[in-house]
Design an enzyme around this catalytic site. Sequence first.
Site, PDB file in Angstrom:
ATOM      1  N   HIS A 356       0.844  -1.323  -0.077  1.00 60.00           N
ATOM      2  CA  HIS A 356       0.037   0.345  -0.035  1.00 60.00           C
ATOM      3  C   HIS A 356       0.709   0.962  -0.078  1.00 60.00           C
ATOM      4  O   HIS A 356       0.163   2.463  -0.208  1.00 60.00           O
ATOM      5  CB  HIS A 356      -0.986   0.500   1.258  1.00 60.00           C
ATOM      6  CG  HIS A 356      -1.958  -0.401   1.293  1.00 60.00           C
ATOM      7  ND1 HIS A 356      -3.358  -1.063   0.400  1.00 60.00           N
ATOM      8  CD2 HIS A 356      -2.475  -2.279   1.591  1.00 60.00           C
ATOM      9  CE1 HIS A 356      -4.314  -1.630   0.891  1.00 60.00           C
ATOM     10  NE2 HIS A 356      -3.882  -2.253   0.988  1.00 60.00           N
ATOM     11  N   LYS A 544      -9.268  13.924   3.607  1.00 59.68           N
ATOM     12  CA  LYS A 544      -8.537  12.875   3.682  1.00 59.68           C
ATOM     13  C   LYS A 544      -7.882  13.024   5.065  1.00 59.68           C
ATOM     14  O   LYS A 544      -7.511  14.054   5.932  1.00 59.68           O
ATOM     15  CB  LYS A 544      -7.739  12.632   2.299  1.00 59.68           C
ATOM     16  CG  LYS A 544      -7.266  13.894   2.548  1.00 59.68           C
ATOM     17  CD  LYS A 544      -5.674  14.403   1.300  1.00 59.68           C
ATOM     18  CE  LYS A 544      -6.348  13.941  -0.138  1.00 59.68           C
ATOM     19  NZ  LYS A 544      -7.080  12.905  -0.949  1.00 59.68           N
ATOM     20  N   ARG A 545      -6.965  11.811   5.626  1.00 61.46           N
ATOM     21  CA  ARG A 545      -6.601  11.883   6.347  1.00 61.46           C
ATOM     22  C   ARG A 545      -5.054  13.213   6.343  1.00 61.46           C
ATOM     23  O   ARG A 545      -4.971  12.957   5.757  1.00 61.46           O
ATOM     24  CB  ARG A 545      -5.203  10.662   6.782  1.00 61.46           C
ATOM     25  CG  ARG A 545      -6.737   9.609   7.506  1.00 61.46           C
ATOM     26  CD  ARG A 545      -6.503   9.466   8.726  1.00 61.46           C
ATOM     27  NE  ARG A 545      -6.126   9.845   9.772  1.00 61.46           N
ATOM     28  CZ  ARG A 545      -5.942   9.118  11.146  1.00 61.46           C
ATOM     29  NH1 ARG A 545      -6.093   8.264  10.513  1.00 61.46           N
ATOM     30  NH2 ARG A 545      -4.432   8.959  11.465  1.00 61.46           N
ATOM     31  N   LYS A 550      -0.033  14.787   1.829  1.00 60.42           N
ATOM     32  CA  LYS A 550      -0.997  14.790   0.767  1.00 60.42           C
ATOM     33  C   LYS A 550      -1.358  16.460   1.067  1.00 60.42           C
ATOM     34  O   LYS A 550      -2.139  16.468  -0.256  1.00 60.42           O
ATOM     35  CB  LYS A 550      -2.211  13.990   1.735  1.00 60.42           C
ATOM     36  CG  LYS A 550      -2.195  12.886   1.639  1.00 60.42           C
ATOM     37  CD  LYS A 550      -3.108  12.454   2.729  1.00 60.42           C
ATOM     38  CE  LYS A 550      -3.237  10.848   3.331  1.00 60.42           C
ATOM     39  NZ  LYS A 550      -4.316  10.143   1.611  1.00 60.42           N
ATOM     40  N   THR A 652      -8.322   6.727  -2.320  1.00 67.19           N
ATOM     41  CA  THR A 652     -10.162   6.027  -3.600  1.00 67.19           C
ATOM     42  C   THR A 652     -10.558   7.246  -2.748  1.00 67.19           C
ATOM     43  O   THR A 652     -11.796   7.183  -3.951  1.00 67.19           O
ATOM     44  CB  THR A 652     -10.244   4.944  -2.401  1.00 67.19           C
ATOM     45  OG1 THR A 652     -10.050   4.845  -1.244  1.00 67.19           O
ATOM     46  CG2 THR A 652      -9.155   3.896  -2.561  1.00 67.19           C
ATOM     47  N   LYS A 656     -14.311   8.502  -4.912  1.00 68.80           N
ATOM     48  CA  LYS A 656     -16.265   8.986  -4.218  1.00 68.80           C
ATOM     49  C   LYS A 656     -16.322  10.437  -5.058  1.00 68.80           C
ATOM     50  O   LYS A 656     -17.611  10.817  -5.569  1.00 68.80           O
ATOM     51  CB  LYS A 656     -15.492   8.627  -2.747  1.00 68.80           C
ATOM     52  CG  LYS A 656     -14.818   7.929  -2.505  1.00 68.80           C
ATOM     53  CD  LYS A 656     -14.670   7.826  -0.596  1.00 68.80           C
ATOM     54  CE  LYS A 656     -13.730   6.877  -0.443  1.00 68.80           C
ATOM     55  NZ  LYS A 656     -13.466   6.432   0.940  1.00 68.80           N
TER      56      LYS A 656
HETATM   57  C1  LIG Z   1     -12.446   7.294   1.389  1.00 64.59           C
HETATM   58  C2  LIG Z   1     -12.063   7.719   2.443  1.00 64.59           C
HETATM   59  C3  LIG Z   1     -10.867   7.651   2.705  1.00 64.59           C
HETATM   60  C4  LIG Z   1      -9.871   7.860   2.131  1.00 64.59           C
HETATM   61  O1  LIG Z   1      -8.927   9.202   1.644  1.00 64.59           O
HETATM   62  P1  LIG Z   1      -7.372   9.287   0.593  1.00 64.59           P
HETATM   63  O2  LIG Z   1      -7.998  10.584   0.124  1.00 64.59           O
HETATM   64  O3  LIG Z   1      -7.873   8.373  -0.438  1.00 64.59           O
HETATM   65  O4  LIG Z   1      -6.766   9.432   1.080  1.00 64.59           O
HETATM   66  C5  LIG Z   1      -9.881   8.570   4.396  1.00 64.59           C
HETATM   67  N1  LIG Z   1     -11.377   8.506   5.201  1.00 64.59           N
HETATM   68  C6  LIG Z   1     -12.569   8.206   5.330  1.00 64.59           C
HETATM   69  C7  LIG Z   1     -13.529   7.996   5.656  1.00 64.59           C
HETATM   70  C8  LIG Z   1     -13.279   7.963   3.506  1.00 64.59           C
HETATM   71  O5  LIG Z   1     -14.169   7.202   3.369  1.00 64.59           O
END
Ligand SMILES: *Cc1c(COP(=O)(O)O)cnc(C)c1O
Length: 816
Positions: A356, A544-545, A550, A652, A656
Amino acid sequence: MIELNKKEFKENIIEYLKLFYRKNIDEATNQQLFHAIAYSLKNTIIEQWMATHKTYEEKDVKTVYYLSMEFLMGRALGNNIINLKAEKVVREVLDELGIDLEDIEEEETDPALGNGGLGRLAACFLDSLSTLGYPAYGCGIRYKYGMFKQKIIDGYQVEVPDYWLEEGYPFEIKRPEYAKEVKFGGYVRMIRDEQGRDRFIQENYQSVKAVPYDIPIVGYGNNIVNTLRIWDAEAINTFNLESFDKGDYQKAVEQENLARIICEVLYPNDNHYAGKELRLKQQYFFVSASIQRAVSKYMEKHNNIKNLPEKVCFQLNDTHPTVAAAELMRILLDEYCLSWEEAWEITNKTCAYTNHTIMSEALEKWPIDLFSRLLPRIYQIVEEINRRFVMDIKKRYPGNESKIEKMAILYQGQVRMANLAIVASFSVNGVARLHTEILKNQELKDFYEMYPERFNNKTNGITQRRFLLHGNPLLADWVTKKIGDQWIVNLPHIDKLTAFSEDPISLREFMDIKYHNKKRLAKYIKEHNQIDIDTNSIFDIQVKRLHEYKRQLLNILHVMYLYNQLKKNPNMEFYPRTFIFGAKASAGYERAKSIIKLINSVGAVINEDTSIGNKIKVVFIENYRVSNGELLFAAADVSEQISTASKEASGTGNMKFMLNGAITIGTMDGANVEIVEEVGLENAFIFGLSSDEVINYEKNGGYNPQDIYHNDLGIKEVLDQLINGFYTPEKPNLFKNIYDSLLYSNGYEKADPYFILKDFRTYEAAQKRVAEAYLDKERWAKSALLNTAKCGKFSSDRTIEEYVQDIWHLEKIEPK
Ligand SMILES: *Cc1c(COP(=O)(O)O)cnc(C)c1O
């Protein structure tokens, strides 16, 4: 097909309220109603669940065990209603009872047994496995405290424990009949048995009883229910007299403590290795229990352990469950008395590994002394795996010490888990095309040379059932009205929307839905942040985190830059923009926490400054998680995916947003590359260094951000505001750590290691293109719609079909 029966469902709700709470409908709280409704739904789920397992037994199916430290499931009630195709019946019944479904869904606390992307991926995969009809177990840990709840107090993140089981979790069932013992510590004694074979016995160990809880994973409208099995630890001899008699009081108490602590809490690190002993205990605990149970289950129906790979596959979600390979070897060697060669062949045909990340701080490396003390027999086996592997290296590369240095599993006092995972698995996959290429050509080059056939790519995906059908009902209904409902189980079908991308009426409808979703989010923000936002402004969202790679910092520095511009020139052309952030920082990650404080400090000043006429707002969404994520994705105009190229393995969140018709501003990183390939460069805003450029700079010791600082006045002004108290006059030094990280190297890292200043101007230019593009409403609508239309590739259904084809080789169970 077992369906929800309206009459029974209604009667059950009323019955359960009495049985559990001694309440009538009109007296019950929403929380009590939630439980009664969930249990009533569970009746139907259980029927399907039992039928599914009967089918699996009859067909003697092959099963994948998805081993993961994290499952970020999000709320179950709404998702289960959708996947049971029971929404109509449920709404009718709740209407008759005077209950609002949305209010009831709000009562469920998100089971947050994961940090971010990796855990959410596991959850999406389970949804797809059930929907596609593949036999699977998710195997994980039943943490008592999941991901912490984030409070923002005075702009700072405060972590609050997430005791998600407080009210009980209606969908789980305890399965004490499948409990397994897991042993830690002690030492290994070798004895010679009657047949003259060497046997290895672990002695003087501590152990805990692993007890599984099963959660149903309902497939979409296909009568198939798989299982998420999460393990809890219980003490093994609860102060039994025997222990006291033997004077083993100390051990009894220690075992009791170990059981209590082992499943206590999820480590809140995302993409970061902390090296804590308790974490290794957690890993071995759930892996050992899962593998023991999988082997027992297999042997209940089969007589030859050597055919295990025909019926079982263990997928390792990152290196966290890598002890699985050694644990399986232990069982085969010590319990089934196979030879090393036999055991190794079985193990190597049964384990598969997903990588990952390539970031060095995320690589798990356990000190040998810790590892061997905690898992003495497992360590012996790892030693032997390593010994034989090093012999292979020497045979293949005689005299080449550097190959051993790079590839050995045991090296300089450490157990390197990624190396073990690769050596023990028949498949090694990355999670987006670019990421897999970097693995093959850079990070894992030596392994790729040795085992080219093992390497493969599986670009991540997301489930459209949660992130469109559940999260964005308006758009979901509209899509179905336009092209039918096939997209729900076959996302590429959504490409049919392309036919409407030139139709002004369709485009207006599409943007009307976006507007409604923006209003829904604005209401949430008003309630939670007490901020009024302009629903006509561009909703620009980064959730995101929080991680330096990031680059939330790049985003907020750009906001500071825009604000400076507007202040100097209040009449400049400027389309109103709402910058929305949501991010948890790991509890020990100080710089990440400073960035959260910076975002909130900038927001506090800008949001109150009437001189810029509400043209910029900055909102920080507290406690970003799956449930409020669904609101955010649906409402976004712009999706911020701006990681330093090469650092985000896939992402991911990007998918979304795309699914919900947001346009990406992003770097050529992770799955962004493939997103752009699908939607076209003209329907995204791409900027910044390429991964090759980043990797090249890194090889050559970084770059010099001082040049940029001294030559770019706009950037200099923004950076100086980090240390001159512009946003925090009472504490002008508050952001000096951030300032320093951008301009100076220290003993551990280079100056601006994530190339924020290097990419600033191209980011700024891309943001200008966003603003200009938004002025052409129809053009924007077309681009947004095309993002939805072209996201077919990014369904986790596609990802799972690829895993099945290339790695798991499962048989599809057709719905009954
Ligand atoms: C999809 C998702 C992530 C991952 O987000 P990235 O932008 O790909 O880092 C993190 N936290 C939650 C709650 C998510 O639904």
